[in-house]
Scaffold this motif. Structure first.
Motif, PDB file in Angstrom:
ATOM      1  N   HIS A  91       0.803  -1.225  -0.098  1.00 26.57           N
ATOM      2  CA  HIS A  91      -0.017   0.173  -0.046  1.00 26.57           C
ATOM      3  C   HIS A  91       1.047   1.277   0.115  1.00 26.57           C
ATOM      4  O   HIS A  91       1.930   1.318   0.521  1.00 26.57           O
ATOM      5  CB  HIS A  91      -0.889  -0.035   1.216  1.00 26.57           C
ATOM      6  N   THR A  92       0.242   2.221  -0.394  1.00 21.31           N
ATOM      7  CA  THR A  92       1.124   3.598  -0.491  1.00 21.31           C
ATOM      8  C   THR A  92       1.325   3.872   0.967  1.00 21.31           C
ATOM      9  O   THR A  92       0.590   3.649   2.028  1.00 21.31           O
ATOM     10  CB  THR A  92      -0.230   4.827  -0.998  1.00 21.31           C
ATOM     11  N   PRO A  93       2.311   4.378   1.267  1.00 19.94           N
ATOM     12  CA  PRO A  93       3.082   4.721   2.404  1.00 19.94           C
ATOM     13  C   PRO A  93       1.981   5.471   3.458  1.00 19.94           C
ATOM     14  O   PRO A  93       1.465   6.643   3.025  1.00 19.94           O
ATOM     15  CB  PRO A  93       4.346   5.521   2.291  1.00 19.94           C
ATOM     16  N   TYR A  94       2.045   5.123   4.625  1.00 17.64           N
ATOM     17  CA  TYR A  94       1.045   5.852   5.563  1.00 17.64           C
ATOM     18  C   TYR A  94       1.952   6.937   6.265  1.00 17.64           C
ATOM     19  O   TYR A  94       2.933   6.749   6.350  1.00 17.64           O
ATOM     20  CB  TYR A  94       0.811   4.904   6.508  1.00 17.64           C
ATOM     21  N   ASP A  95       1.175   8.024   6.807  1.00 16.47           N
ATOM     22  CA  ASP A  95       1.694   9.019   7.630  1.00 16.47           C
ATOM     23  C   ASP A  95       2.028   8.579   8.959  1.00 16.47           C
ATOM     24  O   ASP A  95       2.952   8.654   9.754  1.00 16.47           O
ATOM     25  CB  ASP A  95       1.065  10.319   7.744  1.00 16.47           C
ATOM     26  N   TRP A  96       0.969   7.526   9.392  1.00 16.00           N
ATOM     27  CA  TRP A  96       0.880   7.156  10.783  1.00 16.00           C
ATOM     28  C   TRP A  96       0.416   5.831  10.629  1.00 16.00           C
ATOM     29  O   TRP A  96      -0.319   5.368  10.189  1.00 16.00           O
ATOM     30  CB  TRP A  96      -0.192   8.005  11.519  1.00 16.00           C
ATOM     31  N   VAL A  97       1.104   4.925  11.577  1.00 16.14           N
ATOM     32  CA  VAL A  97       0.646   3.616  11.629  1.00 16.14           C
ATOM     33  C   VAL A  97       0.457   3.509  13.299  1.00 16.14           C
ATOM     34  O   VAL A  97       1.285   3.975  14.323  1.00 16.14           O
ATOM     35  CB  VAL A  97       1.595   2.432  11.455  1.00 16.14           C
ATOM     36  N   CYS A  98      -0.940   3.324  13.761  1.00 11.91           N
ATOM     37  CA  CYS A  98      -1.420   3.223  15.174  1.00 11.91           C
ATOM     38  C   CYS A  98      -1.654   2.069  15.736  1.00 11.91           C
ATOM     39  O   CYS A  98      -2.652   1.342  15.447  1.00 11.91           O
ATOM     40  CB  CYS A  98      -2.589   4.432  15.256  1.00 11.91           C
ATOM     41  N   SER A  99      -1.055   1.716  16.928  1.00  9.63           N
ATOM     42  CA  SER A  99      -1.501   0.468  17.605  1.00  9.63           C
ATOM     43  C   SER A  99      -1.797   1.144  18.802  1.00  9.63           C
ATOM     44  O   SER A  99      -0.815   1.422  19.752  1.00  9.63           O
ATOM     45  CB  SER A  99      -0.273  -0.242  17.791  1.00  9.63           C
ATOM     46  N   LEU A 100      -3.188   0.865  19.286  1.00  8.97           N
ATOM     47  CA  LEU A 100      -3.738   1.820  20.292  1.00  8.97           C
ATOM     48  C   LEU A 100      -4.081   1.015  21.616  1.00  8.97           C
ATOM     49  O   LEU A 100      -4.724   1.535  22.442  1.00  8.97           O
ATOM     50  CB  LEU A 100      -5.098   2.369  19.852  1.00  8.97           C
TER      51      LEU A 100
END
Length: 407
Positions: A91-100
């Motif tokens: 996938h297109t690069p994300y600005d943020w990957v969040c594990s909450l």
């Protein structure tokens, strides 16, 4: 922003994850962000539709016995890392990957990812811990850290992650001030405080009109959420029986969610007392409330009572505390628990000084005598609570971290 939320616990539809993740994702999307949510591969289409998610992760460390213990946790970490890398690579690069809702299994995976060159350098990671690594040491005392395999593995993970944290690419986060302090002491790394977003109150919620309640009306005291020992429902039951038996308390009404007996520390099961089951001023709900039913319950509530035990809730968030306070409902709560952080935003609540029925009786009596004053203060502070514990504030803090990394 392009944001990925990774949450393998989105599987059965139970727990806080569906409402929590869907609220955050919906809030981000409403502000123009592109949000992908990764849930468990066995999640139902209904659950995936609720969160706007994708069926993906093959394991859920909250439920899978194969993911427990040292070996199981390590295998889970490697599997989680592999699957997440697979998604990111396609996938297109994300600005943020969040594990909450971070656990040790996730921490090991992200520690490895922090040293990986396979993740685009523009992608940042938010790792939010709702569980720490310390043990409750008593009222007013800092938590202690046991010397066991789990804490050794955790310290190793944070050591591996240190360069990424210090560079600002990996953000360690907490949603309570107490957890923030514990993590900073445990890791020696900076920890950022984030809110715990909940759904905003309906526009016509009665508490938006302070001062309309008549002191001669019934006083309804509600304890939302399924009854459990750590939530102090056994204490509340005994306190309610005493108060209902006293002359002069005819206005008091109690509402509890108690669908089935819960286990006490000695292994016995505790169900509702028959005296409460048959009492006309006690309502025991035995079903899981949907959002509409839950809102209706809150509209007829004068006080939300949270007699939580400190060893479970000294650092632990209570969504119902935030939801009640954001709707202008005053809180009766155990002192020296996290709920005090919500009360500080409101301005005032009523503390339960000890984990005893007697202390609950005293707190409920005080709240009843000061009903109008407490409801007025709670109504005035509701907006502050709602503004802080919102997806908007959560996103603002993400943006702040992005900008600080660029400067």
């Amino acid at each position: 922003m392009r944001i990925l939320i990774a949450e393998e616990a989105l599987q059965t539809g139970k727990g806080h994850w569906p409402s929590y993740i869907s609220g955050i994702a919906r809030g981000f999307r409403s502000m123009g962000d592109e949000v992908d949510v990764l849930g468990h591969h066995a999640a139902s289409t209904t659950l995936l539709a609720e969160v706007g998610g994708n069926a993906f992760f093959t394991r859920n460390c909250w439920l899978d016995s194969s993911s427990q213990g040292a070996l199981g946790g390590i295998l889970h970490a490697f599997g989680f890392r592999k699957e997440l890398l697979s998604w990111l690579g396609q996938h297109t690069p994300y600005d943020w990957v969040c594990s909450l809702t971070m656990r040790l299994q996730h921490l090991m995976a992200f520690a490895l990812l922090s040293r990986s060159g396979a993740v685009p350098s523009s992608t940042r990671f938010l790792l939010l811990f709702v569980q720490g690594f310390g043990l409750y040491a008593g009222p007013g005392k800092p938590s202690s850290f046991p010397r066991n395999l789990s804490t050794r593995l955790a310290r190793l993970c944070f050591w591996l992650m240190r360069p990424a944290v210090e560079s600002g690419r990996f953000i360690i986060a907490a949603e309570t001030g107490g957890m923030q302090d514990e993590l900073q002491r445990f890791t020696g790394l900076p920890v950022v405080l984030f809110p715990h977003p909940v759904s905003p109150p309906p526009p016509a919620f009665p508490s938006n009109e302070p001062g309309t309640m008549n002191d001669e009306q019934a006083i309804t005291i509600t304890c939302p959420g399924f009854a459990r020992h750590e939530k102090g429902n056994d204490l509340l039951q005994d306190a309610a029986k005493e108060l209902l038996a006293r002359p002069g308390n005819e206005r008091l009404r109690f509402v509890m969610q108690w669908p089935e007996p819960f286990e006490m520390p000695d292994g016995t099961l505790l169900g509702p007392d028959p005296a409460l089951l048959s009492h006309k001023r006690v309502e025991l709900l035995n079903e899981n409330l949907d959002s509409e039913a839950y809102e209706k319950l809150l509209t007829r509530t004068d006080f939300v009572i949270l007699p939580y035990r400190r060893n479970s809730y000294h650092l632990r968030v209570s969504r119902v505390a935030i939801e009640a306070a954001s709707r202008g409902i005053p809180l009766i709560y155990t002192s020296e628990t996290w709920t005090n952080e919500v009360v500080q935003l409101v301005g005032r609540g009523v503390e339960i000084e000890a984990e005893t029925p007697k202390a609950l009786v005293q707190a409920i009596t005080e709240a009843s005598e000061k009903k109008s004053e407490l409801k007025s203060i709670a109504a005035e502070g509701a907006g502050t609570v709602a503004a802080f514990h919102s997806a908007s504030e959560f996103r603002s803090r993400l943006l702040s971290q992005s900008q600080s990394n660029q400067s």
